[in-house]
Write a protein that holds these residues in place. Structure first.
Motif, PDB file in Angstrom:
ATOM      1  N   ASN A  25      58.343  -2.033  31.835  1.00 20.90           N
ATOM      2  CA  ASN A  25      59.274  -2.585  30.848  1.00 20.90           C
ATOM      3  C   ASN A  25      59.193  -4.107  30.884  1.00 20.90           C
ATOM      4  N   LEU A  26      58.083  -4.631  30.406  1.00 21.74           N
ATOM      5  CA  LEU A  26      57.757  -6.047  30.536  1.00 21.74           C
ATOM      6  C   LEU A  26      58.664  -6.929  29.680  1.00 21.74           C
ATOM      7  N   LEU A  27      58.849  -8.165  30.133  1.00 21.96           N
ATOM      8  CA  LEU A  27      59.501  -9.173  29.307  1.00 21.96           C
ATOM      9  C   LEU A  27      58.649  -9.437  28.072  1.00 21.96           C
ATOM     10  N   LEU A  28      59.303  -9.614  26.939  1.00 20.62           N
ATOM     11  CA  LEU A  28      58.595  -9.949  25.714  1.00 20.62           C
ATOM     12  C   LEU A  28      58.315 -11.450  25.655  1.00 20.62           C
ATOM     13  N   HIS A  29      57.174 -11.796  25.049  1.00 25.07           N
ATOM     14  CA  HIS A  29      56.804 -13.189  24.829  1.00 25.07           C
ATOM     15  C   HIS A  29      56.734 -13.459  23.328  1.00 25.07           C
ATOM     16  N   ASP A  30      56.777 -14.730  22.982  1.00 25.37           N
ATOM     17  CA  ASP A  30      56.670 -15.120  21.581  1.00 25.37           C
ATOM     18  C   ASP A  30      55.358 -14.606  20.979  1.00 25.37           C
ATOM     19  N   LYS A  31      55.454 -14.034  19.783  1.00 24.60           N
ATOM     20  CA  LYS A  31      54.315 -13.515  19.007  1.00 24.60           C
ATOM     21  C   LYS A  31      53.680 -12.260  19.612  1.00 24.60           C
ATOM     22  N   SER A  68      63.464 -11.185  15.735  1.00 28.45           N
ATOM     23  CA  SER A  68      63.672 -12.425  16.480  1.00 28.45           C
ATOM     24  C   SER A  68      63.687 -12.134  17.965  1.00 28.45           C
ATOM     25  N   LEU A  69      62.999 -12.969  18.717  1.00 29.69           N
ATOM     26  CA  LEU A  69      62.952 -12.817  20.171  1.00 29.69           C
ATOM     27  C   LEU A  69      64.148 -13.516  20.790  1.00 29.69           C
ATOM     28  N   GLU A  70      64.948 -12.761  21.514  1.00 32.07           N
ATOM     29  CA  GLU A  70      66.092 -13.320  22.219  1.00 32.07           C
ATOM     30  C   GLU A  70      65.762 -13.494  23.696  1.00 32.07           C
ATOM     31  N   ALA A  71      66.653 -14.155  24.412  1.00 28.28           N
ATOM     32  CA  ALA A  71      66.407 -14.439  25.824  1.00 28.28           C
ATOM     33  C   ALA A  71      66.321 -13.155  26.635  1.00 28.28           C
ATOM     34  N   GLN A  72      65.289 -13.055  27.468  1.00 29.20           N
ATOM     35  CA  GLN A  72      65.132 -11.974  28.440  1.00 29.20           C
ATOM     36  C   GLN A  72      65.030 -10.588  27.798  1.00 29.20           C
ATOM     37  N   GLU A  73      64.538 -10.528  26.588  1.00 32.74           N
ATOM     38  CA  GLU A  73      64.315  -9.212  25.958  1.00 32.74           C
ATOM     39  C   GLU A  73      63.070  -8.557  26.542  1.00 32.74           C
ATOM     40  N   ARG A  74      63.136  -7.231  26.639  1.00 37.31           N
ATOM     41  CA  ARG A  74      62.031  -6.466  27.194  1.00 37.31           C
ATOM     42  C   ARG A  74      61.537  -5.428  26.176  1.00 37.31           C
ATOM     43  N   ILE A  75      60.484  -4.718  26.550  1.00 38.53           N
ATOM     44  CA  ILE A  75      59.861  -3.773  25.624  1.00 38.53           C
ATOM     45  C   ILE A  75      60.845  -2.721  25.142  1.00 38.53           C
ATOM     46  N   LEU A  76      61.680  -2.203  26.039  1.00 35.10           N
ATOM     47  CA  LEU A  76      62.655  -1.189  25.612  1.00 35.10           C
ATOM     48  C   LEU A  76      63.659  -1.756  24.620  1.00 35.10           C
ATOM     49  N   ASP A  77      63.964  -3.049  24.725  1.00 37.68           N
ATOM     50  CA  ASP A  77      64.831  -3.679  23.722  1.00 37.68           C
ATOM     51  C   ASP A  77      64.142  -3.689  22.360  1.00 37.68           C
ATOM     52  N   ALA A  78      62.843  -3.974  22.364  1.00 37.48           N
ATOM     53  CA  ALA A  78      62.084  -3.981  21.109  1.00 37.48           C
ATOM     54  C   ALA A  78      62.063  -2.589  20.476  1.00 37.48           C
ATOM     55  N   ILE A  79      61.833  -1.568  21.301  1.00 37.05           N
ATOM     56  CA  ILE A  79      61.807  -0.191  20.794  1.00 37.05           C
ATOM     57  C   ILE A  79      63.167   0.184  20.223  1.00 37.05           C
ATOM     58  N   SER A  80      64.226  -0.229  20.895  1.00 38.08           N
ATOM     59  CA  SER A  80      65.574   0.069  20.417  1.00 38.08           C
ATOM     60  C   SER A  80      65.846  -0.610  19.074  1.00 38.08           C
ATOM     61  N   LYS A  81      65.481  -1.879  18.946  1.00 35.43           N
ATOM     62  CA  LYS A  81      65.682  -2.590  17.678  1.00 35.43           C
ATOM     63  C   LYS A  81      64.921  -1.915  16.543  1.00 35.43           C
ATOM     64  N   SER A 111      77.523 -27.679  28.599  1.00 33.22           N
ATOM     65  CA  SER A 111      77.025 -26.300  28.562  1.00 33.22           C
ATOM     66  C   SER A 111      76.406 -26.032  27.183  1.00 33.22           C
ATOM     67  N   VAL A 112      75.245 -25.391  27.163  1.00 30.00           N
ATOM     68  CA  VAL A 112      74.556 -25.096  25.912  1.00 30.00           C
ATOM     69  C   VAL A 112      74.313 -23.589  25.832  1.00 30.00           C
ATOM     70  N   ASP A 113      74.712 -22.988  24.729  1.00 26.90           N
ATOM     71  CA  ASP A 113      74.458 -21.569  24.467  1.00 26.90           C
ATOM     72  C   ASP A 113      73.706 -21.439  23.143  1.00 26.90           C
ATOM     73  N   ILE A 114      72.903 -20.390  23.041  1.00 26.16           N
ATOM     74  CA  ILE A 114      72.190 -20.116  21.800  1.00 26.16           C
ATOM     75  C   ILE A 114      72.993 -19.087  21.013  1.00 26.16           C
ATOM     76  N   ARG A 115      73.412 -19.474  19.820  1.00 25.03           N
ATOM     77  CA  ARG A 115      74.188 -18.583  18.981  1.00 25.03           C
ATOM     78  C   ARG A 115      73.293 -17.684  18.116  1.00 25.03           C
ATOM     79  N   GLU A 116      72.190 -18.227  17.641  1.00 29.44           N
ATOM     80  CA  GLU A 116      71.246 -17.439  16.839  1.00 29.44           C
ATOM     81  C   GLU A 116      69.826 -17.807  17.249  1.00 29.44           C
TER      82      GLU A 116
END
Length: 349
Positions: A247-253, A187-200, A163-168
């Motif tokens: 509320n789209l999924l975020l992509h790298d960059k 930093s982009l985390e797994a399955q983050e969306r636009i509302l997550d970005a606004i919250s951060k 099993s593999v998990d991402i810690r950071e």
């Protein structure tokens, strides 16, 4: 009707007609000189200087505007119609990259479990028994399958459950800019969306920002066909949950951009001089004067000027407003730009 009366009627009509005749250029553009601001009081000239100084001190987002100008524009619906996998959680599962930190568990052999394994900049990890393994561009489940296969190939553990998990999350980022509390890179985390970005980023400041914005992203990244696109977003509706598909999924960059509210200014002989929000795509000079309550009775209507900075050059646009409103030349009405200062001097006769 007497001949004298008829003559008076014709004469009065000619006076009315000639009063509306406009001569010379309806719109004239030139670089600013001192004479261009004649007819204003010292207080009004001081106010113009204050506006210019405030505009200089404001952080410029012209670079973003240039990027936006060159992008292909999409609505959320048209974007998803063309790129249906872009918001598919399975298709957009997070792929590990350089500097991510992993936790790897081998259930059959607890001695092989490793915490805090850092992915190298070129995408490799070192793992007991199997050595150096490239994990760049793989999902966590794919990394687990790869390690299990290598343990079996080396005859160490057959059918290992890994099993593999991402810690950071370190390898991918996105930016949030504009009217938010904490603009910056995240930093982009797994399955983050636009509302997550606004919250951060601490939420949208609607007092200073527009209710609409966009996400700017690269499509066909890493190929010769890479290009930038922009997807329009209504943040007011999004935050109210009125259009969850946006509320789209975020992509790298990705760049999430909420423009700050921009203003135009009116100085001089209008009924309500001041600063007004530039809250729609097209505002003309005549509309702007109307927004400010219209001209005063002593306004020099046909000496109305717009002070504007274009490509670092300060220009003045002189407009004969009566030619537009009374002489049937509305096609020459001038579009107002954010930051414009409209100057209406006093008539001295």
């Amino acid at each position: 009707m007497s001949i004298a009366f008829r003559f008076l009627v014709v004469l009065s009509g000619l006076v009315i007609f000639t009063g509306c005749v406009i001569t010379g250029e309806v719109v004239r553009v030139a670089e600013v000189t001192e004479d261009d601001l004649s007819g204003l009081s010292q207080e009004e000239l001081k106010r113009i200087a204050e506006i210019k100084e405030a505009q200089k001190s404001k952080v410029s987002d012209s670079g973003i505007k240039n990027v936006i100008r060159d992008t292909q524009k999409y609505t959320v619906d048209s974007y998803l119609a063309q790129f249906p996998d872009a918001d598919n959680p399975h298709a957009q599962d997070y792929k590990v990259g350089g500097y991510d930190i992993l936790h790897i568990t081998v259930y059959e052999e607890s001695d092989l479990t490793r915490e805090g394994i850092r992915v190298t900049g070129d995408g490799f990890i070192s793992f007991p028994l199997v050595g150096r393994v490239r994990v760049q561009g793989l999902t966590t489940s794919e990394i687990g399958d790869l390690l299990s296969r290598k343990l079996a190939e080396g005859q160490y553990i057959l059918d290992a459950h890994v099993s593999v998990d991402i810690r950071e999350y370190k390898s991918k980022q996105y930016m949030v800019l504009g009217a938010v509390a904490n603009p910056g890179t995240y930093s982009l985390e797994a399955q983050e969306r636009i509302l997550d970005a606004i919250s951060k980023a601490g939420g949208v400041n609607f007092d200073e920002g527009a209710k609409t914005g966009m996400i700017i992203r690269a499509v066909n990244a890493g190929t010769g066909k890479q290009r930038k696109i922009s997807i329009g977003l209504d943040f007011a509706k999004l935050l109210k949950g009125e259009k969850p598909v946006a509320n789209l999924l975020l992509h790298d960059k990705d760049l999430v951009y909420i423009p700050e509210v921009e203003y135009f200014n009116i100085i001089g002989e209008v009924k309500s001089p001041g600063s007004y929000p530039y809250n729609k795509n097209d505002i003309t000079l005549v509309e702007a004067i109307s927004i400010a309550g219209g001209f005063t009775q002593i306004a020099a209507r046909n000496k109305t000027r717009i002070v504007r900075v274009e490509d670092g050059v300060e220009k003045v646009i002189t407009v004969q407003v009566d030619a537009i409103t009374k002489a049937g030349k509305r096609g020459q009405d001038v579009k107002i730009e954010p930051g414009d200062v409209i100057v209406v001097p006093e008539s001295f006769f």
